[in-house]
Scaffold this motif. Structure first.
Motif, PDB file in Angstrom:
ATOM      1  N   ARG B  96      13.066  18.187  22.290  1.00 48.58           N
ATOM      2  CA  ARG B  96      14.088  19.232  22.351  1.00 48.58           C
ATOM      3  C   ARG B  96      15.419  18.794  21.758  1.00 48.58           C
ATOM      4  NH1 ARG B  96      14.404  21.056  28.329  1.00 48.58           N
ATOM      5  NH2 ARG B  96      16.149  22.248  27.479  1.00 48.58           N
ATOM      6  N   VAL B  97      15.525  17.505  21.410  1.00 45.82           N
ATOM      7  CA  VAL B  97      16.827  17.032  20.923  1.00 45.82           C
ATOM      8  C   VAL B  97      16.792  16.663  19.445  1.00 45.82           C
ATOM      9  CG1 VAL B  97      17.579  16.238  23.193  1.00 45.82           C
ATOM     10  CG2 VAL B  97      16.367  14.658  21.679  1.00 45.82           C
ATOM     11  N   GLU B  98      15.731  17.106  18.734  1.00 42.31           N
ATOM     12  CA  GLU B  98      15.635  16.780  17.319  1.00 42.31           C
ATOM     13  C   GLU B  98      16.680  17.541  16.503  1.00 42.31           C
ATOM     14  OE1 GLU B  98      13.379  14.475  16.081  1.00 42.31           O
ATOM     15  OE2 GLU B  98      12.949  14.156  18.202  1.00 42.31           O
ATOM     16  N   HIS B  99      16.865  17.069  15.284  1.00 40.04           N
ATOM     17  CA  HIS B  99      17.730  17.759  14.322  1.00 40.04           C
ATOM     18  C   HIS B  99      17.036  19.049  13.873  1.00 40.04           C
ATOM     19  CE1 HIS B  99      19.877  18.406  10.503  1.00 40.04           C
ATOM     20  NE2 HIS B  99      20.848  17.698  11.046  1.00 40.04           N
ATOM     21  N   PRO B 100      17.814  20.083  13.515  1.00 35.06           N
ATOM     22  CA  PRO B 100      17.192  21.322  13.029  1.00 35.06           C
ATOM     23  C   PRO B 100      16.241  21.097  11.847  1.00 35.06           C
ATOM     24  CG  PRO B 100      19.546  21.666  13.390  1.00 35.06           C
ATOM     25  CD  PRO B 100      19.275  20.211  13.648  1.00 35.06           C
ATOM     26  N   GLU B 118       7.474  20.826  22.674  1.00 32.82           N
ATOM     27  CA  GLU B 118       8.763  20.136  22.575  1.00 32.82           C
ATOM     28  C   GLU B 118       8.992  19.386  23.872  1.00 32.82           C
ATOM     29  OE1 GLU B 118      11.870  22.896  21.517  1.00 32.82           O
ATOM     30  OE2 GLU B 118      10.922  23.403  19.608  1.00 32.82           O
ATOM     31  N   ILE B 119       8.995  18.050  23.788  1.00 33.63           N
ATOM     32  CA  ILE B 119       9.158  17.208  24.977  1.00 33.63           C
ATOM     33  C   ILE B 119      10.642  17.176  25.358  1.00 33.63           C
ATOM     34  CG2 ILE B 119       8.759  14.889  25.920  1.00 33.63           C
ATOM     35  CD1 ILE B 119       6.135  15.848  25.004  1.00 33.63           C
ATOM     36  N   GLY B 120      10.902  17.210  26.653  1.00 32.30           N
ATOM     37  CA  GLY B 120      12.279  17.187  27.126  1.00 32.30           C
ATOM     38  C   GLY B 120      12.838  15.774  27.243  1.00 32.30           C
ATOM     39  N   HIS B 333      22.335  22.083  21.409  1.00 29.89           N
ATOM     40  CA  HIS B 333      21.030  22.057  22.092  1.00 29.89           C
ATOM     41  C   HIS B 333      20.732  20.668  22.644  1.00 29.89           C
ATOM     42  CE1 HIS B 333      19.980  20.478  18.115  1.00 29.89           C
ATOM     43  NE2 HIS B 333      18.836  20.078  18.582  1.00 29.89           N
ATOM     44  N   VAL B 334      21.317  19.645  22.038  1.00 32.00           N
ATOM     45  CA  VAL B 334      21.076  18.279  22.507  1.00 32.00           C
ATOM     46  C   VAL B 334      21.750  18.073  23.869  1.00 32.00           C
ATOM     47  CG1 VAL B 334      21.487  15.829  22.026  1.00 32.00           C
ATOM     48  CG2 VAL B 334      20.918  17.394  20.147  1.00 32.00           C
ATOM     49  N   ILE B 335      23.020  18.463  23.918  1.00 28.37           N
ATOM     50  CA  ILE B 335      23.783  18.291  25.160  1.00 28.37           C
ATOM     51  C   ILE B 335      23.163  19.137  26.281  1.00 28.37           C
ATOM     52  CG2 ILE B 335      26.097  18.525  26.182  1.00 28.37           C
ATOM     53  CD1 ILE B 335      26.018  16.426  23.991  1.00 28.37           C
ATOM     54  N   ARG B 336      22.726  20.349  25.911  1.00 25.50           N
ATOM     55  CA  ARG B 336      22.110  21.209  26.929  1.00 25.50           C
ATOM     56  C   ARG B 336      20.781  20.640  27.416  1.00 25.50           C
ATOM     57  NH1 ARG B 336      21.065  26.664  24.924  1.00 25.50           N
ATOM     58  NH2 ARG B 336      21.426  25.729  22.901  1.00 25.50           N
ATOM     59  N   ALA B 337      19.987  20.080  26.472  1.00 28.48           N
ATOM     60  CA  ALA B 337      18.682  19.519  26.854  1.00 28.48           C
ATOM     61  C   ALA B 337      18.864  18.383  27.854  1.00 28.48           C
ATOM     62  CB  ALA B 337      17.936  19.027  25.622  1.00 28.48           C
ATOM     63  N   MET B 338      20.016  17.712  27.800  1.00 30.77           N
ATOM     64  CA  MET B 338      20.290  16.612  28.722  1.00 30.77           C
ATOM     65  C   MET B 338      20.779  17.118  30.073  1.00 30.77           C
ATOM     66  SD  MET B 338      22.209  14.254  25.907  1.00 30.77           S
ATOM     67  CE  MET B 338      23.006  13.161  27.067  1.00 30.77           C
ATOM     68  N   GLY B 339      20.951  18.426  30.168  1.00 30.10           N
ATOM     69  CA  GLY B 339      21.385  18.993  31.436  1.00 30.10           C
ATOM     70  C   GLY B 339      22.857  18.752  31.731  1.00 30.10           C
ATOM     71  N   VAL B 340      23.634  18.452  30.708  1.00 30.45           N
ATOM     72  CA  VAL B 340      25.081  18.294  30.918  1.00 30.45           C
ATOM     73  C   VAL B 340      25.634  19.655  31.339  1.00 30.45           C
ATOM     74  CG1 VAL B 340      27.287  17.804  29.769  1.00 30.45           C
ATOM     75  CG2 VAL B 340      25.253  16.457  29.204  1.00 30.45           C
TER      76      VAL B 340
END
Lengths: 280, 383
Positions: B96-100, B118-120, B333-340
């Motif tokens: 889920r944190v890959e580049h577009p 998509e792995i979290g 999407h990266v920051i969100r995937a980390m649950g920040v």
């Protein structure tokens, strides 16, 4: 970087009226941390009912801060009736325009103002507009709010609606509902845009109305069949035209004359119009 | 005005040595390497040298390097080319944190009927390894997972991941665009099949990238209609840029140990000082496993774009995961995937350094940042 106007950058760098008014008459709080922008507007009235002081606190990007600052400058000195008529377009215009994708910042300003006025009048702290049916669950945008921005800004696409109030900018699940709202407003507009027939038209107004009716309601239909017409003269209620192109040779032109040209002019201009074809 | 460039994960300054090496290939040596005459032919050996230098930086054989136009092309070629070569049943696994440039082609394969997972990641941005293990079933699978994250700098346990994928017979691609030149990479030790890199992230110009293709990896060509790059990518070689990439890789290889140490020292100083002088700030990402040049800091209650504009006004270039900077409405999407939490996500700022940053520049940022944060918090309704 965004293509911000000098005025946006000036209001961002040197925001006017930052803070909270002491003992305010109206408080308007909109947006949230989650949504990425939030605005708290407070104002105080003078003895004549005009806004003597307006202050803001904003969490958001450069254009959100500039829009809030502009809003406080715009409404100072206004009566509440005047302030209630301030639109998001007024805020954007004051700033020399905003990038399309940032228009929601100006809408947030208008919403805060609306909420603050509502708060003054009723004591309600929550926004009346939020009581409606939620269309966009990602950003919590109601049907009323979408209707409002579509009407006020003449929006025609989902993308525009997203730019103006964020609705549809998350999962995209509400795009169909937004499309329906846009269609609804367009239908309303079509009805309203029909010029009002008026008994007290000057001859110039009448000719203009006849011309615009021909252009909008008649010419496109004729052109489809390769025909056209020109307006020759208007005398009282007698309108003289001449057919061109295919219509000039058409043996049902007389039918077109009565059923299309005359009927449309009677519908949009005046009930007693008579249309004649010019000789030769 | 000062010019302090701390946005090196976006793009880097072209190294003067790189420009110098490229110039002759614009002015004098402009022949086509495919030509059957001395004039064109002589450029061929310069391309070979560049290929050797790129290969050397990552421990590959020169024949395993395919020059491309950018990192995005490398990712597209790797993901689409390998899946197309292995059949319509191939499963696709990414995170889920890959580049577009990875998420896009994976999504397209999904639309074509491939199963996509998509792995979290956890709150430090580290891949959920248990989920990856569960997805690996021995069916034909292509896995694309980044070596290091562009926004947080978090480094994946790529040796472990690649070994696991190979154990189950999958194809392993890694987007190493942010890692190459900043970390020691050796594909002889890390069993990846495909690895993407991009020139402009390591002081070569924009418009040049490469894909490492391990010998024996099945890959459909992406650009067809030319014999170049061993038939793996048609099109006349971008000679000056290939030369530039070679020199940039050489510079990175030669200076890496020193640079990793120096850059990390400056980054740590910046990070620690900002955390100490600005209250309500926190670092996003696994601080123990990070690129040496990257720090991603959340400044609560204020918004990233506003911070960036104030920084830019005083000559400091950085970037943000805030919604407003991209025109999107939701934060990165990266920051969100980390649950920040959103309260922190909107105010996240990424500083990414390079070998060209100085102590003086870092001190300047440390000196100026607290006032900007204070000014914006004074406007914020949440403070």
């Amino acid at each position: 970087m965004w293509d911000y106007s000098d005025k946006v950058l000036d209001h961002f760098r040197n925001p006017r009226n930052v803070g909270v008014v002491e003992n305010p008459d109206g408080i308007g709080e909109v947006g949230s941390l989650a949504c990425g922008d939030a605005l708290k507007l407070t104002f105080k009235l003078d003895e004549n009912g005009r806004i003597a002081e307006a202050k803001f606190k904003t969490f958001g990007c450069a254009s959100a801060i500039a829009s809030s600052s502009a809003l406080t400058e715009i409404i100072k000195g206004m009566t509440l009736e005047e302030a209630a008529n301030v639109t998001n377009q007024d805020i954007a215009k004051y700033l020399g325009g905003l990038p399309e994708q940032k228009m929601h910042c100006s809408v947030m300003g208008r919403e805060a103002l609306e909420t603050a006025i509502e708060n003054y009048r009723t004591g309600n702290t929550s926004k009346k507009i939020l009581e409606g049916k939620i269309i966009c669950t990602c950003f919590g945008v109601t049907e009323e709010e979408i209707l409002h921005v579509v009407r006020e800004n003449d929006l025609t696409s989902v993308e525009q609606v997203t730019n103006y109030c964020k609705a549809g900018g998350g999962c995209g699940g509400c795009h169909n509902d937004i499309r329906k709202i846009i269609e609804q407003v367009q239908e309303e507009k079509k009805k309203d845009s029909r010029p009002k027939k008026s008994a007290r038209m000057t001859i110039v107004e009448k000719i203009r109305l006849i011309e615009s009716t021909i252009e909008r309601e008649i010419r496109p239909a004729l052109k489809k069949d390769g025909g056209d017409l020109d307006l020759i003269d208007v005398e009282g209620n007698r309108v003289t035209i001449v057919f061109r192109g295919m219509c000039a040779q058409c043996n049902v032109a007389q039918f077109t004359m009565k059923d299309v040209v005359e009927a449309k002019l009677r519908e949009f201009v005046s009930e007693d119009i008579v249309v004649e074809e010019a000789n030769g | 005005m000062k010019n302090v460039y701390l946005d090196n994960n976006a793009t880097t300054m072209i190294a003067p040595e790189v420009i110098e090496a490229m110039l002759p290939f614009f002015k004098d040596l402009w022949g086509n390497p495919s030509s059957m005459h001395y004039f064109g032919g002589q450029t061929g050996k310069h391309i070979s040298t560049a290929r050797e230098k790129v290969a050397a930086l990552i421990g590959a054989e020169p024949s395993e390097i395919v020059f491309t136009s950018c990192g995005t092309e490398s990712n597209n070629m790797a993901i689409r080319g390998s899946v197309e070569a292995t059949g319509s049943q191939t499963k696709v696994i990414t995170s889920r944190v890959e580049h577009p440039a990875v998420l896009g082609p994976c999504q397209q394969l999904k639309n074509k009927g491939h199963a996509l997972t998509e792995i979290g990641v956890n709150s430090s941005g580290q891949l959920n390894m248990a989920d990856l293990r569960q997805e690996l079933t021995g069916e034909p699978t292509m896995v694309s997972l980044m070596w290091a994250n562009n926004e947080t700098g978090v480094i994946s346990p790529i040796d472990e991941i690649a070994a696991l994928v190979k154990e189950f017979g999958g194809i392993m691609h890694t987007d190493a665009v942010q890692a190459v030149g900043k970390l020691r990479i050796d594909v002889k030790k890390t069993p990846v099949d495909l690895l993407s890199l991009s020139g402009h992230k390591l002081h070569a110009p924009k418009g040049i990238g490469a894909l490492y293709v391990r010998k024996g990896t099945r890959l459909n060509p992406f650009l067809i209609g030319g014999h170049q790059e061993g038939g793996r990518r048609g099109g006349t070689e971008n000679v000056p840029y290939i030369i530039g990439l070679g020199v940039a890789c050489d510079l990175a290889a030669k200076n890496m140990d020193k640079e990793i140490k120096n850059v990390a020292k400056l980054r740590d100083k910046l990070e620690n000082k900002l955390l100490a002088t600005c209250p309500n700030t926190s670092v996003n990402g696994d601080r123990a496993n990070r690129l040496p040049n990257t720090t991603n800091i959340s400044f609560q209650f204020i918004e990233g774009e506003a911070i960036l504009y104030h920084l830019s006004d005083i000559g400091i270039a950085a970037s943000s995961g805030s919604a407003c900077t991209s025109g999107a409405l939701e934060p990165s999407h990266v920051i969100r995937a980390m649950g920040v939490p959103f309260t922190a996500a909107h105010g996240s700022i990424r500083f990414s350094l390079s070998r060209y940053n100085t102590t003086e520049e870092i001190n300047y940022v440390i000196e100026k940042m607290p006032a900007i944060v204070k000014k914006l918090r004074a406007i914020s309704p949440f403070v």
